[in-house]
Design a protein around this motif. Structure first.
Motif, mmCIF file in Angstrom:
data_model
loop_
_atom_site.group_PDB
_atom_site.id
_atom_site.type_symbol
_atom_site.label_atom_id
_atom_site.label_comp_id
_atom_site.label_asym_id
_atom_site.label_seq_id
_atom_site.Cartn_x
_atom_site.Cartn_y
_atom_site.Cartn_z
ATOM 1 N N GLY A 392 0.788 -1.224 0.000
ATOM 2 C CA GLY A 392 0.000 0.000 0.000
ATOM 3 C C GLY A 392 0.820 1.274 0.000
ATOM 4 O O GLY A 392 0.281 2.359 -0.233
ATOM 5 N N VAL A 393 2.137 1.159 0.220
ATOM 6 C CA VAL A 393 2.999 2.345 0.260
ATOM 7 C C VAL A 393 3.367 2.770 -1.162
ATOM 8 O O VAL A 393 3.691 1.941 -2.007
ATOM 9 C CB VAL A 393 4.287 2.048 1.075
ATOM 10 C CG1 VAL A 393 5.300 3.178 0.907
ATOM 11 C CG2 VAL A 393 3.942 1.851 2.542
ATOM 12 N N ARG A 394 3.318 4.067 -1.420
ATOM 13 C CA ARG A 394 3.718 4.594 -2.726
ATOM 14 C C ARG A 394 5.217 4.868 -2.722
ATOM 15 O O ARG A 394 5.739 5.442 -1.767
ATOM 16 C CB ARG A 394 2.950 5.875 -3.061
ATOM 17 C CG ARG A 394 3.327 6.501 -4.402
ATOM 18 C CD ARG A 394 2.324 7.560 -4.810
ATOM 19 N NE ARG A 394 1.030 6.993 -5.120
ATOM 20 C CZ ARG A 394 0.736 6.445 -6.298
ATOM 21 N NH1 ARG A 394 1.652 6.393 -7.263
ATOM 22 N NH2 ARG A 394 -0.461 5.959 -6.509
ATOM 23 N N VAL A 395 5.916 4.445 -3.785
ATOM 24 C CA VAL A 395 7.365 4.625 -3.881
ATOM 25 C C VAL A 395 7.707 5.427 -5.133
ATOM 26 O O VAL A 395 6.931 5.478 -6.095
ATOM 27 C CB VAL A 395 8.102 3.271 -3.906
ATOM 28 C CG1 VAL A 395 7.931 2.542 -2.579
ATOM 29 C CG2 VAL A 395 7.622 2.402 -5.065
ATOM 30 N N LYS A 396 8.872 6.053 -5.101
ATOM 31 C CA LYS A 396 9.364 6.846 -6.232
ATOM 32 C C LYS A 396 10.461 6.080 -6.961
ATOM 33 O O LYS A 396 11.165 5.268 -6.377
ATOM 34 C CB LYS A 396 9.919 8.187 -5.743
ATOM 35 C CG LYS A 396 8.920 9.033 -4.969
ATOM 36 C CD LYS A 396 7.792 9.542 -5.843
ATOM 37 C CE LYS A 396 8.264 10.607 -6.812
ATOM 38 N NZ LYS A 396 7.144 11.165 -7.610
ATOM 39 N N GLN A 397 10.585 6.362 -8.231
ATOM 40 C CA GLN A 397 11.624 5.727 -9.036
ATOM 41 C C GLN A 397 12.998 6.020 -8.433
ATOM 42 O O GLN A 397 13.332 7.156 -8.116
ATOM 43 C CB GLN A 397 11.553 6.259 -10.465
ATOM 44 C CG GLN A 397 12.374 5.472 -11.472
ATOM 45 C CD GLN A 397 12.039 5.893 -12.889
ATOM 46 O OE1 GLN A 397 12.182 7.053 -13.232
ATOM 47 N NE2 GLN A 397 11.601 4.953 -13.721
ATOM 48 N N GLY A 398 13.805 4.984 -8.248
ATOM 49 C CA GLY A 398 15.132 5.140 -7.681
ATOM 50 C C GLY A 398 15.174 5.041 -6.176
ATOM 51 O O GLY A 398 16.258 5.008 -5.583
ATOM 52 N N GLN A 399 14.019 4.983 -5.508
ATOM 53 C CA GLN A 399 13.976 4.858 -4.049
ATOM 54 C C GLN A 399 14.449 3.468 -3.633
ATOM 55 O O GLN A 399 14.107 2.455 -4.256
ATOM 56 C CB GLN A 399 12.544 5.092 -3.566
ATOM 57 C CG GLN A 399 12.360 4.966 -2.059
ATOM 58 C CD GLN A 399 10.914 5.205 -1.644
ATOM 59 O OE1 GLN A 399 10.162 5.883 -2.350
ATOM 60 N NE2 GLN A 399 10.523 4.649 -0.517
ATOM 61 N N ILE A 400 15.227 3.391 -2.564
ATOM 62 C CA ILE A 400 15.690 2.096 -2.062
ATOM 63 C C ILE A 400 14.525 1.389 -1.374
ATOM 64 O O ILE A 400 13.941 1.904 -0.416
ATOM 65 C CB ILE A 400 16.867 2.266 -1.083
ATOM 66 C CG1 ILE A 400 18.080 2.838 -1.829
ATOM 67 C CG2 ILE A 400 17.222 0.936 -0.416
ATOM 68 C CD1 ILE A 400 19.266 3.127 -0.944
#
Length: 494
Positions: A392-400
């Motif tokens: 359910g967590v939104r992540v950004k491109q390149g995020q670890i």
């Protein structure tokens, strides 16, 4: 207003000249900005002119008789902690703050598992005064984030009451928390630290991996990671990088003269010369402040997905039919295996929402991300998950999002990476990905003008480097008709 002879006397003072020499050397050492180069050269020329214009007769003063020392002072680029910040203050228009590091100040470092109150006790501050100070400081800085090694500069009160006259604690690169005694109580404020905005150019040849070659060339690690992340949209690091390929990176950095340290900033322009093609990317912000990287034609270098979710990749098992290393029979390998030591950071290949972050049979610790209605990516055999990563967590491109490991049905640590297109597995290394944003009309013209200006700056820097190299060579082997203007040190990372 100073009279000319008074200005000349000040410039002739060895202590003043030593201070300016160090400050100019610092700036030259950390930046090849064309503007900075011109400023430094202009400062040296101005000193020579002042020393040789009218006024008192200094013919017997060896410092005034020879203009060479005023220019050759740029040769010494050693950075000393005791230097003052005259050049930085002149550049920012600020007057010196003589109370920044008083002679009576003592510097302490936070020890492991030590609180700020514990440090203050160690510095001779009473328990009552230490608690008062911390109670005020917590309003201007987050004391929970203090880490081992944090420097705290303290001036104790002169009346030996166990109280504090002044305390300074640099808790971020560009600001420090300042506590001062005032009418029997303490006042705390945040004080900005004087900084200089600089640029730096690093270029070199690839002799093994891009990461190691860039590191040897002097490119800071955070910039290397960002370079690889940005280039990973178009470059297959396993198959395309070859010995003899070249790279060039022009990036921002911020310099704090008071402390003599740097903060690396955004990449402005990058160039990667491969055997079969050359890739370029330039940072550009539009009129709304939205920034991204674009090629010469105004096409965003950012794709829907990165080709590889690792900084440095070696493919150990490709997509397709293979004999399973554990089960022993032939079956479809639905992804690509990348060699990775346990603990290697794994990045999200694109923006999206985590669908699953849990144990998943033979996959071990597993993450699956939905990027849009078409694309999903999956990451298996992780040793652990990134901070806050859960369904359910939104992540950004390149995020670890996690770290490589050997969980599940494996023989050694690695990353198993999958891409699903409309629910069906696809080969991550050959998948044709859609391009991102495209600049058009006025935006494209504005971008191309900005890109041309950056490239012109880089050309000037390369010319400056040649001048510095020539001057350095002339210092070692001066010609008979040398004019004595030499000794400037080439600080470029070639």
């Amino acid at each position: 207003m100073f009279r000319l002879n008074e200005i000349r006397d000040k410039i002739s003072d060895p202590a003043w000249r030593a201070n300016v020499k160090s400050q100019l050397g610092r700036t030259l050492k950390v930046s090849e900005s064309p503007l900075g180069f011109a400023t430094i050269a202009g400062a040296g020329l101005m000193l020579v002119l002042i020393l040789n214009l009218g006024g008192n007769d200094h013919s017997n003063d060896p410092q005034a008789a020879d203009p060479t020392p005023e220019l050759s002072m740029l040769a010494d680029t050693d950075i000393k902690e005791s230097d003052e910040v005259a050049v930085a203050e002149a550049s920012t228009g600020k007057t010196p703050d003589t109370d920044v590091v008083p002679a009576a100040a003592q510097t302490y470092r936070l020890r492991r598992n030590e609180t700020l109150i514990g440090l203050l006790h160690r510095a001779g501050i009473s328990s009552v005064e230490a608690h008062k100070a911390v109670g005020v400081l917590k309003d201007v800085t987050n004391l929970r984030r203090l880490q081992r090694g944090q420097e705290v500069r303290i001036i104790p009160a002169t009346d030996k009451s166990g109280s504090i006259q002044e305390l300074r604690m640099r808790d971020s690169f560009e600001a420090e928390a300042v506590l001062r005694a005032a009418d029997g109580r303490y006042d705390a404020t945040r004080t900005p630290i004087a900084t200089l905005a600089l640029t730096h150019l690093v270029e070199g040849e690839i002799t093994d991996s891009l990461y190691l070659s860039a590191q040897r060339a002097g490119l800071p690690t955070p910039v290397i990671v960002e370079l690889i992340r940005l280039m990973s949209f178009d470059v297959d690091f396993e198959r395309e990088i070859r010995t003899g390929d070249r790279f060039q990176v022009y990036f921002e950095r911020t310099y704090a003269p008071d402390f003599g340290d740097l903060a690396e900033g955004r990449i402005l322009h990058m160039r990667l010369e491969l055997q079969k093609r050359t890739l370029e990317a330039t940072y550009f912000e539009d009129e709304t402040g939205r920034g991204d990287y674009f090629d010469a034609n105004g096409h965003s270098t950012r794709k829907a997905l990165m080709k590889t979710p690792l900084d440095v990749t070696v493919v150990t098992s490709s997509y397709g039919k293979r004999k399973h290393p554990v089960l022993g029979y032939t079956r479809q390998h639905t992804g690509v295996d990348f060699r990775a030591r346990t603990g290697t950071p794994i990045m999200a290949a694109g923006d999206g929402v985590v669908e699953r972050a849990s144990r998943y049979g033979g996959y071990g610790n597993y993450i699956r991300i939905r990027h849009n209605s078409t694309y999903q990516t999956a990451y298996a055999h992780l040793s652990k998950y990134g901070r806050g990563i859960k369904a359910g967590v939104r992540v950004k491109q390149g995020q670890i999002i996690g770290y490589a490991g050997a969980t599940g049905r494996v023989t050694a640590a690695h990353l198993h990476y999958e891409v699903l297109v409309n629910g069906r597995h696809a080969n991550p290394l050959t998948l044709k990905l859609p391009t991102g944003r495209v600049l058009e009309k006025e935006q494209l013209a504005t971008f191309q003008h900005a890109q041309a200006a950056l490239v012109a700056d880089i050309d000037k820097i390369l010319m400056q480097q040649q001048i510095l190299q020539t001057a350095s060579a002339d210092t070692v082997n001066p010609s008979p008709d040398s004019d004595g203007v030499a000794g400037m040190t080439n600080t470029a990372d070639r």
